[in-house]
Design a protein around this motif. Structure first.
Motif, PDB file in Angstrom:
ATOM      1  N   VAL A 299       0.834  -1.204   0.000  1.00  0.00           N
ATOM      2  CA  VAL A 299       0.000   0.000   0.000  1.00  0.00           C
ATOM      3  C   VAL A 299       0.869   1.255   0.000  1.00  0.00           C
ATOM      4  O   VAL A 299       0.477   2.308  -0.511  1.00  0.00           O
ATOM      5  CB  VAL A 299      -0.945  -0.008   1.223  1.00  0.00           C
ATOM      6  N   THR A 302       1.087   3.373  -3.055  1.00  0.00           N
ATOM      7  CA  THR A 302       0.011   4.282  -3.473  1.00  0.00           C
ATOM      8  C   THR A 302       0.260   5.706  -3.007  1.00  0.00           C
ATOM      9  O   THR A 302      -0.231   6.644  -3.618  1.00  0.00           O
ATOM     10  CB  THR A 302      -1.358   3.855  -2.894  1.00  0.00           C
ATOM     11  N   LEU A 303       1.050   5.849  -1.922  1.00  0.00           N
ATOM     12  CA  LEU A 303       1.277   7.188  -1.386  1.00  0.00           C
ATOM     13  C   LEU A 303       1.864   8.125  -2.431  1.00  0.00           C
ATOM     14  O   LEU A 303       1.650   9.329  -2.385  1.00  0.00           O
ATOM     15  CB  LEU A 303       2.235   7.119  -0.180  1.00  0.00           C
ATOM     16  N   PHE A 304       2.641   7.562  -3.357  1.00  0.00           N
ATOM     17  CA  PHE A 304       3.382   8.417  -4.298  1.00  0.00           C
ATOM     18  C   PHE A 304       2.719   8.517  -5.669  1.00  0.00           C
ATOM     19  O   PHE A 304       3.248   9.144  -6.567  1.00  0.00           O
ATOM     20  CB  PHE A 304       4.824   7.931  -4.427  1.00  0.00           C
ATOM     21  N   LEU A 307       1.879  12.143  -6.748  1.00  0.00           N
ATOM     22  CA  LEU A 307       3.110  12.898  -6.939  1.00  0.00           C
ATOM     23  C   LEU A 307       3.757  12.557  -8.282  1.00  0.00           C
ATOM     24  O   LEU A 307       4.144  13.437  -9.066  1.00  0.00           O
ATOM     25  CB  LEU A 307       4.074  12.562  -5.795  1.00  0.00           C
ATOM     26  N   ILE A 358      15.245  14.833  -5.757  1.00  0.00           N
ATOM     27  CA  ILE A 358      14.450  15.491  -4.704  1.00  0.00           C
ATOM     28  C   ILE A 358      13.514  14.476  -4.043  1.00  0.00           C
ATOM     29  O   ILE A 358      13.399  14.399  -2.821  1.00  0.00           O
ATOM     30  CB  ILE A 358      13.606  16.657  -5.268  1.00  0.00           C
ATOM     31  N   GLY A 359      12.856  13.657  -4.868  1.00  0.00           N
ATOM     32  CA  GLY A 359      11.905  12.678  -4.347  1.00  0.00           C
ATOM     33  C   GLY A 359      12.580  11.666  -3.430  1.00  0.00           C
ATOM     34  O   GLY A 359      12.067  11.350  -2.342  1.00  0.00           O
ATOM     35  N   ARG A 362      13.485  13.252  -0.157  1.00  0.00           N
ATOM     36  CA  ARG A 362      12.307  13.426   0.680  1.00  0.00           C
ATOM     37  C   ARG A 362      12.021  12.148   1.479  1.00  0.00           C
ATOM     38  O   ARG A 362      11.801  12.189   2.696  1.00  0.00           O
ATOM     39  CB  ARG A 362      11.126  13.813  -0.206  1.00  0.00           C
ATOM     40  N   TRP A 366      12.351  11.847   5.583  1.00  0.00           N
ATOM     41  CA  TRP A 366      11.178  11.478   6.397  1.00  0.00           C
ATOM     42  C   TRP A 366      11.467  10.205   7.202  1.00  0.00           C
ATOM     43  O   TRP A 366      11.113  10.110   8.362  1.00  0.00           O
ATOM     44  CB  TRP A 366       9.965  11.261   5.489  1.00  0.00           C
ATOM     45  N   PHE A 372       7.848   9.549   9.127  1.00  0.00           N
ATOM     46  CA  PHE A 372       6.975   8.486   8.630  1.00  0.00           C
ATOM     47  C   PHE A 372       7.820   7.238   8.410  1.00  0.00           C
ATOM     48  O   PHE A 372       8.973   7.335   8.016  1.00  0.00           O
ATOM     49  CB  PHE A 372       6.305   8.900   7.311  1.00  0.00           C
ATOM     50  N   TYR A 374       8.457   4.102   6.262  1.00  0.00           N
ATOM     51  CA  TYR A 374       8.152   3.423   5.006  1.00  0.00           C
ATOM     52  C   TYR A 374       8.512   1.946   5.057  1.00  0.00           C
ATOM     53  O   TYR A 374       8.507   1.272   4.041  1.00  0.00           O
ATOM     54  CB  TYR A 374       8.879   4.116   3.842  1.00  0.00           C
TER      55      TYR A 374
END
Lengths: 447, 447
Positions: A299, A302-304, A307, A358-359, A362, A366, A372, A374
């Motif tokens: 899952v 799906t967060l990205f 973006l 950059i991604g 990030r 995090w 968060f 991951y």
């Protein structure tokens, strides 16, 4: 109506554009009251002005003899423009007021499709036979000055065949030898002309490229049918760039200013493209259904999705807007497509790598900062996001730049390649790219 | 060079625009070879033409006396335009070739910021004292014709204060009484003017609204500093609509045609906005992290994320492109924002309901036809999608239409409200709306 009488008085000596602006703020009855008090030539100029709202309503509110006098004094091209879109009533009623001569001019102008050179032209130009002298020509120009849209370009016609021979400017005439033949001061051998079916973009391009004040519209035998003047071209250019902007925004072009469009017309103009884009975008749901197993297992992927998809759409939108303009300005031609492709691919790859870094940063920040979690495979997820961004931004730039070429090749307007259109195209493929990269990178760990 | 000599021969009598087009296909050395063989006045017109690529390289390849002669014969406004962006070398070297008079004109024109009326104007206009007769004026016009950018607008100046009194058109002069004072044929009491700091959009608007061939640029005391002619305004309008299109595509406007831009410049112009949008779009990942529990429990919801988000972005893009143009054309003003909001809200709701019905139908059909199983609560999922579409398309239309107003209010160019900008804005809020609707509808069943 005392107030209005006073205003009509005050309009004497005012610029026509200012009168028009004032009339646009009034009801058509009040505007008609003022128009009835203006001198006929000023009233005709008011109706000749392209900014006047609802001219037919004002005409319909005037008494018939006044309306007839105004119509008679109006420029032929504006008269045709006025009747082109007029509703019934008052169309027939106003047409009946035209002199039979004006009626036949309007009828012939109306045969040209809207937006063509023929529909923009006026028949009120100055032409003289090539066996006249400069002196004779100047005398003629002085006599007809009041009844011609422009006298700064004079068209020299073969007296027998009536074909266009030369175009002469007034500035060269007034400093020329009065006894010399009129054609002797022509700057060029062959004047620039357009055919009546040429579209307004082409007319605008020629007028701007050759710095003309007017361009003659000729038939295949070089008989002059009319002229298009620079002020009409400016109006047409403004209209054309408005239509292009609306199309690029993803809707049908409006025929009227935003505040004047009715609610239902507005819905119609917007709903069509929205529905087409919505139906196409449904493919994203199908694509995701295809990857449902992977989604269930990871899952976090799906967060990205938003973006990554939006980055593809944004880079595509940049490329599309660049290419649409370059094609419209003639900086690029159809045959240049591979040159553009060879250029956009590395540009897209570089931009994608930039966003990819950059991604990844990030996700790393995090994760390390504890904002968060991951999961244990966070680095592989970051790698998936980074690689997918490179691939999708490259694909977005390529697809966005090729779409206008493809549309033009297929005979459509390249300006139909709207930002939402490109975004939709890139969204569906972007999802497939993202999940394919994920399968490659995460196989054996998360997937 | 035999071929080139032949070509230079063939250029005699050709339109300047055609010569320019040909020169643009050659190296600057070959172009210089041809320019050296053209008559000086034609060569100067070639350099006066806005389409000539790399004029400074051609000038630098010419021998100094030839280059000096051409610079001397060029129009003042083009000369200033040429030196404005010129690199070192050859800037100093070419500036040294100017006459001291031309040098001081160019220096004073260069003090005006790029894109302002002052930077577009030329100092080569016709002005006469108001105590002259029409006959005297016409004699003067004939004498100076060759050295003026236009002679169709003549500016009448108070002989003592040197203030602008009237503007007279040549067409009225040549049909006037030779012994009458020149100002007697002026159409209007006060000519339309601009201040030098006015931007080119304003100049274009005035020229098009008042159907002018030229507009005088005056200082606060109404001394005429120069004029902007309609052909320069057309060039400026084309440039402005290109910039607006590029901005709406989500990038910085380019200063040069697409094929002439270097790879790194192109990256720089595109990377900035892409990065800003990417960073903003990261909020979608944060939003989705916030709803991670819901996502885990109802993965089926993720299937519709791209579909729903893009619909919001598309409706926003439509609304933004409409409002940017309407603001640019003066159809709407800042104070009209609430009128637009009252209009876009029901439009968005209607469009959203339309898409919502299609979306719900899609889910129902797939479910009933057995194409995909959305589970026992499929109807509630369809309801979530439908309601979310209504809310998000309404929000998109509202946000998209208000953004240009907000930017304008804050002193930014409303055209900076690009399609990707709006899409990003709507994406983040769209996700929150979607999950909020889902929580409401699916509470107690799936969530």
């Amino acid at each position: 109506m005392n107030q209005l009488t006073k205003e009509a008085e005050e309009f004497r000596g005012k610029h026509v554009a200012d009168i028009v602006q004032k009339l646009n703020e009034l009801s058509s009855e009040a505007a008609a009251f003022i128009v009835a008090r203006l001198p006929i030539d000023v009233a005709a100029e008011v109706f000749d002005h392209s900014s006047l709202d609802e001219p037919q309503d004002i005409l319909a509110s005037l008494d018939a003899s006044r309306a007839a006098a105004i119509l008679d004094a109006m420029a032929a091209d504006r008269l045709a423009y006025l009747f082109r879109d007029m509703e019934e009533p008052p169309r027939e009623q106003l047409l009946a007021l035209l002199t039979s001569e004006a009626r036949s001019v309007v009828d012939s102008l109306l045969t040209h499709p809207e937006g063509s050179a023929g529909s923009l032209m006026t028949t009120e130009f100055v032409s003289v036979p090539s066996n006249w002298t400069i002196g004779e020509t100047l005398k003629h120009v002085r006599e007809v000055e009041g009844a011609r849209e422009t006298i700064y370009a004079i068209y020299v016609i073969d007296p027998t065949t009536r074909r266009l021979e030369k175009s002469v400017s007034l500035r060269r005439l007034i400093s020329g030898d009065l006894h010399a033949p009129v054609g002797s001061v022509a700057r060029y051998d062959a004047p620039i002309t357009v055919l009546p079916q040429a579209d307004r973009e082409e007319v605008a391009h020629l007028i701007s490229e050759y710095d003309l004040l007017a361009i003659p519209v000729v038939d295949e035998k070089r008989h002059v049918l009319g002229i298009v003047t620079v002020d009409d071209v400016i109006d047409a250019m403004i209209e054309a760039s408005t239509e292009d902007a609306q199309k690029f925004g993803g809707m049908e072009a409006l025929d009227e200013p935003y505040p004047d469009i009715g609610f239902l017309t507005m819905l119609k103009k917007r709903a069509g493209w929205l529905a087409v884009l919505f139906l196409s975008e449904m493919l994203t749901a199908s694509a995701m259904q295809h990857f449902e197993d992977e989604l269930e297992r990871a899952v976090v992927l799906t967060l990205f999705i938003p973006l990554i998809m939006s980055s593809g759409g944004n880079s595509g939108s940049q490329a599309t807007s660049l290419i649409i303009r370059a094609l419209a300005l003639g900086e690029l031609r159809l045959k240049d497509w591979w040159r553009v492709a060879l250029r956009e691919a590395p540009t897209g790859a570089a931009l994608g790598s930039f966003l990819g870094v950059i991604g990844m940063a990030r996700i790393a920040i995090w994760q390390e900062a504890g904002i968060f979690d991951y999961g244990p495979h966070w680095f592989l997820i970051a790698l998936t996001v980074g690689l997918a961004l490179v691939a999708i931004v490259t694909f977005g730039s390529l697809a966005g730049s090729m779409l206008p070429f493809a549309l033009k090749r297929l005979g459509f307007d390249p300006a139909s390649a709207s930002a939402p259109f490109v975004a939709t195209l890139v969204d569906v493929s972007g999802l497939v790219i993202y999940f394919s990269v994920a399968l490659l990178v995460l196989q054996g760990t998360l997937l």
